[in-house]
Enzyme design. Sequence first.
Site, mmCIF file in Angstrom:
data_model
loop_
_atom_site.group_PDB
_atom_site.id
_atom_site.type_symbol
_atom_site.label_atom_id
_atom_site.label_comp_id
_atom_site.label_asym_id
_atom_site.label_seq_id
_atom_site.Cartn_x
_atom_site.Cartn_y
_atom_site.Cartn_z
ATOM 1 N N LYS A 1 -95.373 -80.846 74.153
ATOM 2 C CA LYS A 1 -93.695 -81.019 73.918
ATOM 3 C C LYS A 1 -92.940 -79.739 73.465
ATOM 4 O O LYS A 1 -91.918 -79.380 74.074
ATOM 5 C CB LYS A 1 -93.679 -81.875 71.611
ATOM 6 N N GLU B 1 -97.535 -88.931 76.079
ATOM 7 C CA GLU B 1 -97.385 -90.190 75.085
ATOM 8 C C GLU B 1 -97.809 -89.038 73.461
ATOM 9 O O GLU B 1 -97.389 -89.592 72.398
ATOM 10 C CB GLU B 1 -98.158 -91.008 74.896
ATOM 11 N N VAL C 1 -95.114 -86.621 71.146
ATOM 12 C CA VAL C 1 -94.164 -87.493 70.125
ATOM 13 C C VAL C 1 -95.776 -87.981 69.259
ATOM 14 O O VAL C 1 -96.072 -89.194 69.460
ATOM 15 C CB VAL C 1 -93.238 -87.820 70.360
ATOM 16 N N ILE D 1 -99.334 -92.597 67.561
ATOM 17 C CA ILE D 1 -98.567 -93.626 67.418
ATOM 18 C C ILE D 1 -98.034 -93.660 69.216
ATOM 19 O O ILE D 1 -96.982 -92.854 69.575
ATOM 20 C CB ILE D 1 -97.330 -93.003 66.506
ATOM 21 N N LYS E 1 -89.667 -83.120 69.009
ATOM 22 C CA LYS E 1 -89.783 -84.519 69.421
ATOM 23 C C LYS E 1 -88.789 -84.590 69.642
ATOM 24 O O LYS E 1 -88.770 -85.976 70.756
ATOM 25 C CB LYS E 1 -90.957 -84.335 68.190
#
Length: 434
Positions: free
Chosen positions: A107, A131, A134, A138, A207
């Site tokens: 990030k 993915e 961040v 999730i 993020k």
Amino acid sequence: MMRTRPLKVALLGCGVVGSEVARIMTTHADDLTARIGAPVELAGVAVRRPSKVREGIDPALITTDATALLKRGDIDIAIEVIGGIEPARTLITTAFENGISVVSANKALLAQDGAALHAAAGAAGLDLYYEAAVAGAIPLVRPMRESLAGDKINRVMGIVNGTTNFILDKMDSTGAGYQEALDEATALGYAEADPTADVEGYDAAAKAAILAGIAFHTRVRLDDVYREGMTEVSAADFASAKRMGCTIKLLAILERAADGESVTARVHPAMIPLTHPLSSVREAYNAVFVEAEAAGRLMFYGPGAGGSPTASAVLGDLVAVCRNKLAQATGPGESAYTQLPVSPMGDVVTRYHISLDVADKPGVLAQVATTFAEHGVSIDTVRQQGRQDGSGKEASLVVVTHRAPDAALSGTVEALRKLDTVRGVASIMRVEGE
Ligand code: NDP
Ligand code: HSE
């Protein structure tokens, strides 16, 4: 048709996240092959310390020369889990120059140089997926980039740093000290190599920048995000929060202005009511609310840090990029067409909780109230508690305001500090989620 020639993967970094990526690639090899439609092979692992024992990894795969690994001509996909700006940036660029798609969890790098990296991937006709950058495990980047691509996102609010949520949760629920809780988070593999990035809010701000760019289809860099860390949050703040029926969380809040002409992005500790779902997010879990025009309010929740949860997100990207390769296609690139400017923090409108140490004598409360009024900040509640500190009669004054622009609140606090009767401003905290 199942392809028999494997897709070859270079793993750049084999620490907390990389070692779990390698483990899952090995133990789930058959399932990955079936899901992708071709075998996927770990073809090389670049690290800094080659002599370190790495369970489950063939020592013949280990190298300290990541550049040579990327240039050797047989690599299809690179997974960058080294972290930081360099050498990660140069290695990702080298990957693109050599026809290699990239999955990254980085990030810090994406928030700083995402635009240039997306451009390089696009120019080479390759994928850049992130993915895991961040909110750990999730699924958030892909739902926002793809599932919500037809909607209009107006607001995103969430807990996006596991380490600080772990620390704040421990301080609140067990009364643990800050350092003790940070040490535990570090031992569990949640914290960054330099935990300053976590506790000072840089990780959450990175993020926030990535999410804001995706949410509002504009370019938001780390420097555009207003940032306050959580190192100043004290036991007294938690006691004040409790009295108000609140707890304290480090929040990332991204908003489209009411006129739709600009956006704001900020990360800071805030009080939120115990009735708000974010208040019950414990330990290193993350949760993010996304408010979209047609969809309404969506909540994403799950483990926000740690080797195995983060590896899950990396593997999801790996499968997607492998499928794209086989289909001779690429996934979505950067979408920044709205070019909305990022407004300064002074434009943000929210509520505030301010603790003041004041002289306990007639007229002080009126003087303080007048100062708020002069700056256009309306007071919601005031609570005063007298105490003796040895130097004279003093009192603690806690003021909670109605919604006001951040610039107006800053002006109020500056004026309060100049009053003879105000001995000090003990804390200022925003109140969110009401
Ligand atoms: P670690 O510090 O545990 O691992 C870093 C790895 O990179 C190590 O294997 C290290 O080698 C290797 N490395 C360092 N410098 C070099 C170099 N110059 N050349 C080759 N290899 C190098 O970090 P994490 O696994 O925790 O994090 C990796 C990335 O994932 C970061 O971007 C982080 O922000 C991100 N991330 C981490 C999460 C987490 O919970 N930990 C969650 C989400 C994202 P060696 O092993 O020899 O030291
Ligand atoms: N240090 C990060 C955190 C890792 O604590 O959230 C996950 O991005």
